[in-house]
Design a protein around this motif. Structure first.
Motif, PDB file in Angstrom:
ATOM      1  N   GLY A 262       0.776  -1.223   0.000  1.00  0.00           N
ATOM      2  CA  GLY A 262       0.000   0.000   0.000  1.00  0.00           C
ATOM      3  C   GLY A 262       0.809   1.274   0.000  1.00  0.00           C
ATOM      4  O   GLY A 262       0.260   2.362   0.217  1.00  0.00           O
ATOM      5  N   LEU A 263       2.119   1.174  -0.249  1.00  0.00           N
ATOM      6  CA  LEU A 263       2.962   2.371  -0.262  1.00  0.00           C
ATOM      7  C   LEU A 263       2.576   3.271  -1.429  1.00  0.00           C
ATOM      8  O   LEU A 263       2.338   2.801  -2.538  1.00  0.00           O
ATOM      9  CB  LEU A 263       4.433   1.973  -0.351  1.00  0.00           C
ATOM     10  CG  LEU A 263       4.950   1.174   0.852  1.00  0.00           C
ATOM     11  CD1 LEU A 263       6.340   0.625   0.578  1.00  0.00           C
ATOM     12  CD2 LEU A 263       4.958   2.031   2.112  1.00  0.00           C
ATOM     13  N   GLY A 264       2.534   4.591  -1.181  1.00  0.00           N
ATOM     14  CA  GLY A 264       1.927   5.500  -2.133  1.00  0.00           C
ATOM     15  C   GLY A 264       2.744   5.803  -3.371  1.00  0.00           C
ATOM     16  O   GLY A 264       2.187   5.904  -4.467  1.00  0.00           O
ATOM     17  N   THR A 265       4.055   5.979  -3.226  1.00  0.00           N
ATOM     18  CA  THR A 265       4.887   6.408  -4.351  1.00  0.00           C
ATOM     19  C   THR A 265       6.154   5.568  -4.420  1.00  0.00           C
ATOM     20  O   THR A 265       6.829   5.356  -3.408  1.00  0.00           O
ATOM     21  CB  THR A 265       5.274   7.896  -4.229  1.00  0.00           C
ATOM     22  OG1 THR A 265       4.086   8.694  -4.163  1.00  0.00           O
ATOM     23  CG2 THR A 265       6.092   8.347  -5.432  1.00  0.00           C
ATOM     24  N   ALA A 266       6.460   5.112  -5.630  1.00  0.00           N
ATOM     25  CA  ALA A 266       7.709   4.402  -5.899  1.00  0.00           C
ATOM     26  C   ALA A 266       8.642   5.353  -6.625  1.00  0.00           C
ATOM     27  O   ALA A 266       8.303   5.862  -7.703  1.00  0.00           O
ATOM     28  CB  ALA A 266       7.448   3.159  -6.742  1.00  0.00           C
ATOM     29  N   PHE A 267       9.814   5.609  -6.040  1.00  0.00           N
ATOM     30  CA  PHE A 267      10.782   6.534  -6.618  1.00  0.00           C
ATOM     31  C   PHE A 267      11.869   5.767  -7.368  1.00  0.00           C
ATOM     32  O   PHE A 267      12.237   4.658  -6.984  1.00  0.00           O
ATOM     33  CB  PHE A 267      11.418   7.392  -5.525  1.00  0.00           C
ATOM     34  CG  PHE A 267      10.481   8.392  -4.917  1.00  0.00           C
ATOM     35  CD1 PHE A 267      10.356   9.665  -5.456  1.00  0.00           C
ATOM     36  CD2 PHE A 267       9.705   8.067  -3.815  1.00  0.00           C
ATOM     37  CE1 PHE A 267       9.489  10.592  -4.909  1.00  0.00           C
ATOM     38  CE2 PHE A 267       8.836   8.982  -3.247  1.00  0.00           C
ATOM     39  CZ  PHE A 267       8.720  10.258  -3.812  1.00  0.00           C
TER      40      PHE A 267
END
Length: 359
Positions: A38-43
């Motif tokens: 559920g992590l919002g952003t993948a960098f």
């Protein structure tokens, strides 16, 4: 794909974190696992080997459905502006609006070695304005500014794209640029709480001066997150060795920014073990060498990280929101390594009053 409970829009992570073992193909597994958590952003941090940003962002968007994918960072001066604007528009539409284009200033010494001119703040500001004009479908005729001279810059008159722009910022000039022009400002790892608060205030003041709503600019803390559920040797590599590598590359800037003791940096640089390591410490140092370096670095320099039990890591993450961060990147660990920390963070979700996830 199963997303556990609410999406954690306030949290991000890096794809291909750590040593990058497994090569670029590991990104597929990492992206899927990050979305499951559920992590919002993948960098994605670009490197000139097998971490070319355009390829990796395409892969990440293709194997996810909800996760935002962001570059943090690529460099504006290594692609023609039309190539960059076209790439971003392609990713924006391919992902259903989940792409953020993030740039950074880069390393001047590397640019010099490769014959690439150094980046200026004015260039990055000019570049951001050009990107947004191209995404509005404008034809830019006779552009002559800090970005360079271009007879014609044009993509498609039907364009009306709203693509977020991010800036990786360190010094006050770059932070101020982020506040007045960019949508997201991404800070460096190992910033002390005092440094984080100062950086947030610099961004907010610049936004206000530019007649922007400060709440429209998201400031990301980049917090090394290395729990003690990982083996000690790996923890030291992800904390001590990583910080030591930063000190090798731009130690004076790190020390000056955090108000650390310059004498401690001098002793680090003169240490016989440090001087014997030919290359980045987190890439080539042995376990014994890293243990030695752990003993000579001031403990307070390593304190600006989330360490300890998963619950202690989760509590430390929440402290970043209290220090002014809008969102937090869990830096230096893969999604699988972060899973216990994310679970602990969710367990304490009822105490998340300080999270400003609406920004």
């Amino acid at each position: 794909m199963t997303v556990d409970q609410r999406p954690l829009e306030e949290l991000g992570y890096y794809l291909l974190a750590g040593s990058g073992g497994g090569g670029p193909a590991r990104l597929i597994e990492d992206a899927r696992r990050g979305e499951e958590l559920g992590l919002g952003t993948a960098f994605i941090s670009e490197r000139w080997n097998v971490k070319e940003a355009a390829s990796l962002t395409g892969a990440a968007c293709a194997v996810t459905e909800r996760t935002r994918v962001a570059t943090a960072a690529t460099n504006h001066n290594t692609r023609h502006p039309l190539v960059t604007a076209s790439w971003a528009t392609t990713m924006h539409r391919l992902s259903g609006g989940r792409f953020t284009l993030g740039i950074g200033r880069g390393v001047a010494a590397m640019y010099s070695a490769f014959g690439i001119p150094a980046v200026t703040t004015a260039q990055m500001e000019d570049w951001a304005h050009v990107m947004r004009r191209l995404w509005r479908g404008e034809a830019i005729i006779g552009h002559d500014g800090p970005l360079g001279s271009y007879p014609v810059l044009f993509l498609d008159q039907s364009f009306d794209e709203d693509i977020p722009l991010a800036l990786v910022a360190f010094g006050p000039n770059t932070l101020a640029l982020g506040g007045r022009v960019f949508d997201d400002v991404i800070l460096h790892t190992y910033f002390s709480p005092e440094t984080l608060r100062r950086c947030v205030r610099t961004v907010e003041l610049a936004a206000e001066k530019a007649d922007r709503d400060p709440d429209s600019v998201r400031v990301w803390s980049c917090l090394a997150t290395v729990g003690d559920h990982l083996p000690e040797e790996l923890r030291l590599k992800k904390t001590v060795a990583r910080l030591a590598t930063y000190l090798q590359g731009y130690g004076d800037l790190m020390v000056r920014t955090n108000g650390w003791d310059p004498g401690a940096l001098r002793r680090f640089r003169e240490d016989r073990v440090v001087t014997s390591i030919a290359g980045p410490i987190d890439g080539v140092a042995t376990a014994d060498q890293i243990e030695h370096i752990a003993a000579i670095l001031p403990s307070e320099w390593l304190a600006s990280a989330a360490t300890g039990t998963p619950r202690q890591c989760a509590d430390r993450i929440r402290e970043e929101f209290g220090n002014g961060a809008d969102r937090v990147i869990l830096h230096g660990a893969t999604p699988e390594e972060l899973a216990p920390v994310v679970a602990a963070y969710r367990d304490s979700d009822s105490d998340s009053d300080t999270v400003r996830a609406s920004k």
